[in-house]
Design a protein around this motif. Structure first.
Motif, PDB file in Angstrom:
ATOM      1  N   LEU A 200       0.820  -1.209   0.000  1.00  0.00           N
ATOM      2  CA  LEU A 200       0.000   0.000   0.000  1.00  0.00           C
ATOM      3  C   LEU A 200       0.854   1.259   0.000  1.00  0.00           C
ATOM      4  CD1 LEU A 200      -2.720   1.413   0.146  1.00  0.00           C
ATOM      5  CD2 LEU A 200      -2.689   1.090   2.633  1.00  0.00           C
ATOM      6  N   SER A 201       1.938   1.253   0.742  1.00  0.00           N
ATOM      7  CA  SER A 201       2.792   2.441   0.800  1.00  0.00           C
ATOM      8  C   SER A 201       3.373   2.775  -0.563  1.00  0.00           C
ATOM      9  CB  SER A 201       3.924   2.230   1.814  1.00  0.00           C
ATOM     10  OG  SER A 201       4.777   1.168   1.413  1.00  0.00           O
ATOM     11  N   GLU A 202       3.591   1.760  -1.409  1.00  0.00           N
ATOM     12  CA  GLU A 202       4.109   1.996  -2.752  1.00  0.00           C
ATOM     13  C   GLU A 202       2.999   2.404  -3.717  1.00  0.00           C
ATOM     14  OE1 GLU A 202       7.374   2.099  -3.490  1.00  0.00           O
ATOM     15  OE2 GLU A 202       7.560   1.857  -1.327  1.00  0.00           O
ATOM     16  N   PHE A 203       1.828   1.765  -3.608  1.00  0.00           N
ATOM     17  CA  PHE A 203       0.685   2.176  -4.430  1.00  0.00           C
ATOM     18  C   PHE A 203       0.336   3.635  -4.169  1.00  0.00           C
ATOM     19  CE2 PHE A 203      -0.538  -2.314  -5.238  1.00  0.00           C
ATOM     20  CZ  PHE A 203      -0.842  -2.196  -6.575  1.00  0.00           C
ATOM     21  N   ASP A 204       0.526   4.057  -2.953  1.00  0.00           N
ATOM     22  CA  ASP A 204       0.188   5.423  -2.554  1.00  0.00           C
ATOM     23  C   ASP A 204       0.973   6.465  -3.354  1.00  0.00           C
ATOM     24  OD1 ASP A 204      -1.694   6.567  -0.920  1.00  0.00           O
ATOM     25  OD2 ASP A 204      -0.337   6.900   0.748  1.00  0.00           O
ATOM     26  N   LYS A 205       2.112   6.074  -3.927  1.00  0.00           N
ATOM     27  CA  LYS A 205       2.973   7.006  -4.654  1.00  0.00           C
ATOM     28  C   LYS A 205       2.586   7.146  -6.125  1.00  0.00           C
ATOM     29  CE  LYS A 205       6.871   5.529  -1.746  1.00  0.00           C
ATOM     30  NZ  LYS A 205       8.190   4.838  -1.764  1.00  0.00           N
ATOM     31  N   LEU A 206       1.711   6.287  -6.604  1.00  0.00           N
ATOM     32  CA  LEU A 206       1.414   6.250  -8.031  1.00  0.00           C
ATOM     33  C   LEU A 206       0.369   7.281  -8.426  1.00  0.00           C
ATOM     34  CD1 LEU A 206       1.358   2.378  -8.630  1.00  0.00           C
ATOM     35  CD2 LEU A 206       3.272   3.971  -8.861  1.00  0.00           C
ATOM     36  N   ASP A 207       0.312   7.555  -9.728  1.00  0.00           N
ATOM     37  CA  ASP A 207      -0.584   8.571 -10.275  1.00  0.00           C
ATOM     38  C   ASP A 207      -1.994   8.005 -10.463  1.00  0.00           C
ATOM     39  OD1 ASP A 207      -1.700  10.794 -11.530  1.00  0.00           O
ATOM     40  OD2 ASP A 207      -0.950  10.194 -13.518  1.00  0.00           O
ATOM     41  N   LEU A 208      -2.645   7.787  -9.343  1.00  0.00           N
ATOM     42  CA  LEU A 208      -4.034   7.333  -9.374  1.00  0.00           C
ATOM     43  C   LEU A 208      -4.718   7.810  -8.097  1.00  0.00           C
ATOM     44  CD1 LEU A 208      -3.513   4.740  -7.338  1.00  0.00           C
ATOM     45  CD2 LEU A 208      -3.105   3.541  -9.474  1.00  0.00           C
ATOM     46  N   GLU A 209      -6.041   7.909  -8.163  1.00  0.00           N
ATOM     47  CA  GLU A 209      -6.796   8.466  -7.050  1.00  0.00           C
ATOM     48  C   GLU A 209      -7.477   7.405  -6.187  1.00  0.00           C
ATOM     49  OE1 GLU A 209      -6.835  11.682  -6.197  1.00  0.00           O
ATOM     50  OE2 GLU A 209      -5.386  11.956  -7.829  1.00  0.00           O
ATOM     51  N   ILE A 210      -7.609   6.189  -6.728  1.00  0.00           N
ATOM     52  CA  ILE A 210      -8.346   5.132  -6.032  1.00  0.00           C
ATOM     53  C   ILE A 210      -7.458   3.906  -5.869  1.00  0.00           C
ATOM     54  CG2 ILE A 210     -10.479   3.764  -5.974  1.00  0.00           C
ATOM     55  CD1 ILE A 210     -11.514   5.573  -8.254  1.00  0.00           C
ATOM     56  N   ILE A 211      -7.552   3.277  -4.696  1.00  0.00           N
ATOM     57  CA  ILE A 211      -6.886   2.001  -4.464  1.00  0.00           C
ATOM     58  C   ILE A 211      -7.898   1.027  -3.877  1.00  0.00           C
ATOM     59  CG2 ILE A 211      -5.070   0.772  -3.216  1.00  0.00           C
ATOM     60  CD1 ILE A 211      -3.530   3.422  -3.053  1.00  0.00           C
ATOM     61  N   TRP A 212      -7.978  -0.149  -4.502  1.00  0.00           N
ATOM     62  CA  TRP A 212      -8.743  -1.246  -3.905  1.00  0.00           C
ATOM     63  C   TRP A 212      -7.825  -1.987  -2.948  1.00  0.00           C
ATOM     64  CZ3 TRP A 212     -12.476  -4.454  -7.471  1.00  0.00           C
ATOM     65  CH2 TRP A 212     -13.454  -3.600  -7.986  1.00  0.00           C
ATOM     66  N   ILE A 213      -8.279  -2.199  -1.728  1.00  0.00           N
ATOM     67  CA  ILE A 213      -7.462  -2.853  -0.713  1.00  0.00           C
ATOM     68  C   ILE A 213      -8.172  -4.099  -0.197  1.00  0.00           C
ATOM     69  CG2 ILE A 213      -8.406  -1.304   1.066  1.00  0.00           C
ATOM     70  CD1 ILE A 213      -4.828  -2.572   1.194  1.00  0.00           C
ATOM     71  N   ARG A 214      -7.490  -5.207  -0.190  1.00  0.00           N
ATOM     72  CA  ARG A 214      -8.038  -6.425   0.414  1.00  0.00           C
ATOM     73  C   ARG A 214      -7.984  -6.244   1.925  1.00  0.00           C
ATOM     74  NH1 ARG A 214      -6.173 -12.616  -1.017  1.00  0.00           N
ATOM     75  NH2 ARG A 214      -7.453 -13.704   0.540  1.00  0.00           N
TER      76      ARG A 214
END
Length: 293
Positions: A200-214
């Motif tokens: 999650l900490s790495e996804f947080d850096k990407l150019d997107l506004e939404i993250i699906w989290i299990r």
């Protein structure tokens, strides 16, 4: 209900119905033929809609894609999320990463990298460093999938390879390219984090506004621990969507406890709910209508 929110100018649904149970990919396929699959999926779509659901995710299953696309024509206000990855566009050298052998090797490789002190896997069952460098995105296949989904979807999941492998094996360059291509097709990218706080900490850096989290009250894949995962979820600036929210080690379904747990976290703005059939859709979504806000 979870409110519909605006993401990059598009309406993003608060409750999303998944489709995995209808594909037959992960367990015994109980549909007699594709006509019966389409009929049963259509019944579930209508039932969910009648109980306020306005979001639907979709994998690259020809029958289900056609059924949802037709439903979108009838109900243009619904939001559809593409999940185009299954059996497509991920390779190591010239081999698909979706074979049983390579999926197993990938899981072992991720586990060995995340927990090196607990390594107990035969070296031949893992990918080498060279293999990891040779994992690639087949852009032609990916674009072919996105072309189909862009006809009726507003959003598209990116980087959906088991255990957050692309992030945890430091191949986020592939996800970055997926994001770029998805935007070229007019689709808003959604990251998908299966494997806890480290990813999650790495996804947080990407150019997107939404993250699906299990994520659920047990959080069985909360690597390295649930505390790191909880901190990441609470502190992220992204919009979070929780999936597998009813998952638990004992297989004891408890809708109320699961929803109450998720609702206590402000950054989680929406949820994904898997449904087996129209009857279950009616029971589950009628209860959710009364519980969530």
């Amino acid at each position: 209900m979870y409110k519909i929110i605006t993401i990059e100018g598009r309406q993003y649904p608060g409750i999303i119905m998944g489709e995995d149970k209808f594909t037959g990919w992960f367990e015994r396929d109980f549909f007699k033929n594709e006509a019966s699959r389409a009929t049963e999926y259509g019944k579930a779509l209508n039932t969910a809609y009648e109980h306020g659901v306005r979001g639907f995710s979709m994998s690259p299953h020809r029958t289900l894609v056609k059924t949802l696309m037709n439903f979108k024509t009838e109900k243009p206000e619904i939001g559809c999320i593409a999940n185009p990855h299954w059996q497509s566009h991920y390779y190591v050298n010239d081999e698909s990463l979706w074979t049983n052998k390579n999926r197993s090797k990938l899981a072992s490789t991720v586990y060995s990298n995340v927990f090196p002190r607990e390594k107990n896997t035969d070296i031949h069952d893992m990918f080498s460093c060279k293999d990891i460098r040779n994992i690639r995105l087949d852009e032609h296949e990916y674009k072919t999938q996105l072309h189909k989904f862009s006809k009726f979807c507003d959003f598209s999941i990116v980087g959906n390879l088991g255990m957050s492998a692309l992030i945890l094996l430091e191949r986020d360059d592939i996800i970055i390219r997926e994001i770029e291509i998805a935007r070229q097709f007019g689709l808003i990218p959604i990251g998908i984090c299966e494997c806890g706080g480290l990813a999650l900490s790495e996804f947080d850096k990407l150019d997107l506004e939404i993250i699906w989290i299990r994520f659920n009250r047990f959080s069985v894949l909360s690597n390295p621990d649930i505390s790191t995962l909880m901190d990441g979820i609470k502190n992220t600036k992204k919009t979070m969507t929780a999936y597998r929210i009813f998952e638990n080690p004992d297989n004891q379904f408890d809708l109320e406890r699961s929803i109450n747990f998720i609702q206590g976290i402000d950054t989680i703005k929406s949820i994904v709910v898997g449904i087996d059939n129209a009857c279950q859709a009616g029971i589950t979504f009628s209860k959710l209508q009364k519980m969530v806000h």
